[in-house]
Motif scaffolding. Structure first.
Motif, PDB file in Angstrom:
ATOM      1  N   UNK A 312       7.240 -13.291 -12.375  1.00  0.00           N
ATOM      2  CA  UNK A 312       6.053 -14.008 -11.923  1.00  0.00           C
ATOM      3  C   UNK A 312       4.804 -13.160 -11.903  1.00  0.00           C
ATOM      4  N   UNK A 313       3.834 -13.617 -11.123  1.00  0.00           N
ATOM      5  CA  UNK A 313       2.540 -12.950 -11.021  1.00  0.00           C
ATOM      6  C   UNK A 313       2.721 -11.558 -10.437  1.00  0.00           C
ATOM      7  N   UNK A 314       2.135 -10.553 -11.097  1.00  0.00           N
ATOM      8  CA  UNK A 314       2.279  -9.174 -10.648  1.00  0.00           C
ATOM      9  C   UNK A 314       1.225  -8.782  -9.626  1.00  0.00           C
ATOM     10  N   UNK A 315       0.031  -9.325  -9.733  1.00  0.00           N
ATOM     11  CA  UNK A 315      -1.091  -8.905  -8.891  1.00  0.00           C
ATOM     12  C   UNK A 315      -0.746  -9.082  -7.413  1.00  0.00           C
ATOM     13  N   UNK A 316      -1.175  -8.129  -6.569  1.00  0.00           N
ATOM     14  CA  UNK A 316      -1.979  -6.933  -6.851  1.00  0.00           C
ATOM     15  C   UNK A 316      -1.149  -5.713  -7.217  1.00  0.00           C
ATOM     16  N   UNK A 317       0.139  -5.907  -7.480  1.00  0.00           N
ATOM     17  CA  UNK A 317       1.014  -4.787  -7.820  1.00  0.00           C
ATOM     18  C   UNK A 317       0.795  -4.339  -9.259  1.00  0.00           C
ATOM     19  N   UNK A 318       1.300  -3.157  -9.566  1.00  0.00           N
ATOM     20  CA  UNK A 318       1.363  -2.707 -10.960  1.00  0.00           C
ATOM     21  C   UNK A 318       2.605  -3.279 -11.620  1.00  0.00           C
ATOM     22  N   UNK A 319       3.690  -3.417 -10.860  1.00  0.00           N
ATOM     23  CA  UNK A 319       4.855  -3.992 -11.509  1.00  0.00           C
ATOM     24  C   UNK A 319       6.104  -4.043 -10.667  1.00  0.00           C
ATOM     25  N   UNK A 320       7.139  -4.605 -11.289  1.00  0.00           N
ATOM     26  CA  UNK A 320       8.481  -4.686 -10.725  1.00  0.00           C
ATOM     27  C   UNK A 320       9.436  -3.962 -11.663  1.00  0.00           C
ATOM     28  N   UNK A 345      19.036  -2.408  -8.148  1.00  0.00           N
ATOM     29  CA  UNK A 345      17.992  -1.994  -7.221  1.00  0.00           C
ATOM     30  C   UNK A 345      16.662  -2.547  -7.721  1.00  0.00           C
ATOM     31  N   UNK A 346      15.970  -3.296  -6.870  1.00  0.00           N
ATOM     32  CA  UNK A 346      14.635  -3.799  -7.181  1.00  0.00           C
ATOM     33  C   UNK A 346      13.614  -2.838  -6.592  1.00  0.00           C
ATOM     34  N   UNK A 347      12.659  -2.421  -7.414  1.00  0.00           N
ATOM     35  CA  UNK A 347      11.584  -1.552  -6.931  1.00  0.00           C
ATOM     36  C   UNK A 347      10.254  -2.180  -7.316  1.00  0.00           C
ATOM     37  N   UNK A 348       9.426  -2.434  -6.309  1.00  0.00           N
ATOM     38  CA  UNK A 348       8.086  -2.982  -6.513  1.00  0.00           C
ATOM     39  C   UNK A 348       7.082  -1.895  -6.163  1.00  0.00           C
ATOM     40  N   UNK A 349       6.014  -1.773  -6.938  1.00  0.00           N
ATOM     41  CA  UNK A 349       5.092  -0.658  -6.719  1.00  0.00           C
ATOM     42  C   UNK A 349       3.658  -1.040  -7.103  1.00  0.00           C
ATOM     43  N   UNK A 350       2.734  -0.371  -6.433  1.00  0.00           N
ATOM     44  CA  UNK A 350       1.320  -0.612  -6.694  1.00  0.00           C
ATOM     45  C   UNK A 350       0.508   0.619  -6.355  1.00  0.00           C
ATOM     46  N   UNK A 351      -0.784   0.566  -6.659  1.00  0.00           N
ATOM     47  CA  UNK A 351      -1.687   1.692  -6.412  1.00  0.00           C
ATOM     48  C   UNK A 351      -2.361   1.534  -5.059  1.00  0.00           C
ATOM     49  N   UNK A 352      -2.641   2.668  -4.421  1.00  0.00           N
ATOM     50  CA  UNK A 352      -3.343   2.658  -3.142  1.00  0.00           C
ATOM     51  C   UNK A 352      -4.757   3.172  -3.297  1.00  0.00           C
TER      52      UNK A 352
END
Length: 424
Positions: A312-320, A345-352
């Motif tokens: 689905x929609x990634x925003x505001x993340x960089x990805x899954x 293992x699911x890992x979700x990540x984004x920029x700070x």
């Protein structure tokens, strides 16, 4: 000689800053050491003054728990010595995986590293360590043969299964709450090279790539580890891809991975035989300190809720990212981390970057558990805990209590403070 820095000193801010720049750690001072004897002296000082010590080579796994403590930087303890006959490496507490792999590769040997060569070996192993090769060999902490530590009395000791079985058990994946590790010995595996790389497709093919990932992992040999990625880096279009490593020759890998070529249409394909010192090129993880936020969740089944989320929609993340586990990780284990029954293992990540984006990423990550419901198990590997998490999420009840009892017995004054303290 120990270098001590205090607030207001030149270099204090840089020295106290963790690798993950989103984490704040208002420490009372920073101690930079180059010898184990200096660590022992610091521990004795902490006992006398009632201070706590938080140990970090560079702060990849920093959680914010170091506030109010002395920050011990062990980056100067970075020697790496390989005994090719015994297939053993003695690794200083400040050494990084890139150093170990480069030295071991000279002898046709490898450790059990993760994806980033800049990550410290000691913190990774104290947290269990999920390796490219863990499906074949289990948690990387299982490769540790001995620890050189400073205990809560300020004494230097060598800890092994024979000399102190309870502390040895706890240090192999139970976190850094029980002693300060100054060096460790790890067993190495003999192999000349591995096959690995990254394959990427345009984002509109993400569903096809995920289905390919599902097919590959349904019957993957333990030598193969595959990750699925659905990402949209800042300023770039969405992409979907696979990262992979195969513990074996290219001829066998190509046979196992034939489905990738059948899908076709890749916009990037870096697969090939890699020297053991080149494992970091598979993902090319950031080398320099950066502001990032992430959340890991163990997934029993790739059901529709998980699929809908990652496609689905990634925003505001960089990805899954979905990582395939199983294999040796699912078998019974005498490590604190036990076994991982969950195959993914699911890992979700984004920029700070900036307060607005940082808050948006935090909010999205915090909502993932509720969004997925019982599609997640609720447990997380120790090295995938994030600021705000609790060590209790990484261990089963019996093992957690065993760790807590050891902490009370070995460090009753609370000299040592890990990223995720077992006593909360």
């Amino acid at each position: 000689m120990t270098k001590n820095l205090f607030p207001g000193d030149d270099g204090f801010e840089a020295a106290s800053r963790p690798w993950n720049l989103t984490v704040q750690q208002p420490v009372t001072s920073v101690a930079e050491v180059t010898e184990a004897a200096e660590v022992a002296e610091l521990v004795r000082h902490a006992r006398r003054t009632g201070a706590a010590i938080a140990t970090q080579p560079n702060g990849h796994g920093a959680s914010g728990s170091a506030g109010g403590a002395i920050l011990l930087r062990t980056g100067g303890l970075d020697t790496v010595e390989v005994d090719p006959e015994r297939r053993v490496a003695r690794v200083g507490a400040g050494a990084k995986w890139g150093q170990v792999q480069a030295e071991a590769a000279r002898h046709g040997l490898t450790g059990l590293p993760g994806s980033a060569p800049g990550v410290g070996v000691t913190g990774y192993l104290l947290g269990g360590g999920l390796s490219w090769f863990s499906r074949k060999f289990g948690f990387a902490a299982g490769s540790v043969l001995a620890f050189e530590v400073v205990d809560a009395d300020g004494e230097q000791r060598r800890v092994s299964a024979d000399s102190d079985p309870e502390l040895f058990w706890a240090l192999r994946g139970g976190g850094g709450d029980f002693a300060i590790v100054t060096a460790l010995e790890i067993g190495l595996q003999a192999i000349d090279a591995v096959y690995g790389g990254r394959v990427m497709w345009p984002g509109q093919r993400a569903a096809e790539v995920l289905e390919l990932f599902r097919a590959l992992t349904s019957d993957a040999p333990e030598e193969l580890t595959v990750w699925f990625n659905h990402v949209q880096p800042p300023g770039a279009p969405a992409m979907a891809g696979l990262d992979l490593a195969f513990y074996g020759p290219e001829s066998e890998a190509k046979e196992v991975l034939a489905r990738i070529d059948e899908l076709g249409g890749a916009m990037l394909d870096t697969r090939g035989t890699l020297a053991l010192s080149e494992l970091g090129t598979i993902t090319n993880d950031p080398v320099d300190p950066s502001p990032g936020l992430g959340r890991g969740e163990l997934i029993p089944v790739l059901d529709e809720r998980v699929v809908e989320l990652v496609l689905g929609d990634l925003a505001p993340l960089i990805g899954f990212q979905l990582r395939h586990l199983g294999g040796a990780l699912a078998r019974p284990s005498d490590l604190p981390s036990g076994s991982l029954a969950e195959p993914y293992l699911l890992y979700a990540f984004g920029a700070g970057i900036g307060p607005e984006l940082t808050e948006a990423v935090r909010s999205r990550l915090a909502g993932l558990t509720g969004q997925l419901g019982d599609s997640v198990s609720g447990r997380r590997p120790y090295t995938f805990l994030a600021p705000g998490d609790d060590a209790a999420q990484a261990f089963t009840g019996a093992d957690l209590e065993r760790l807590r009892e050891l902490k009370r017995a070995r460090d009753p004054q609370g000299v040592f403070r890990s990223n995720y303290p077992v006593l909360g």
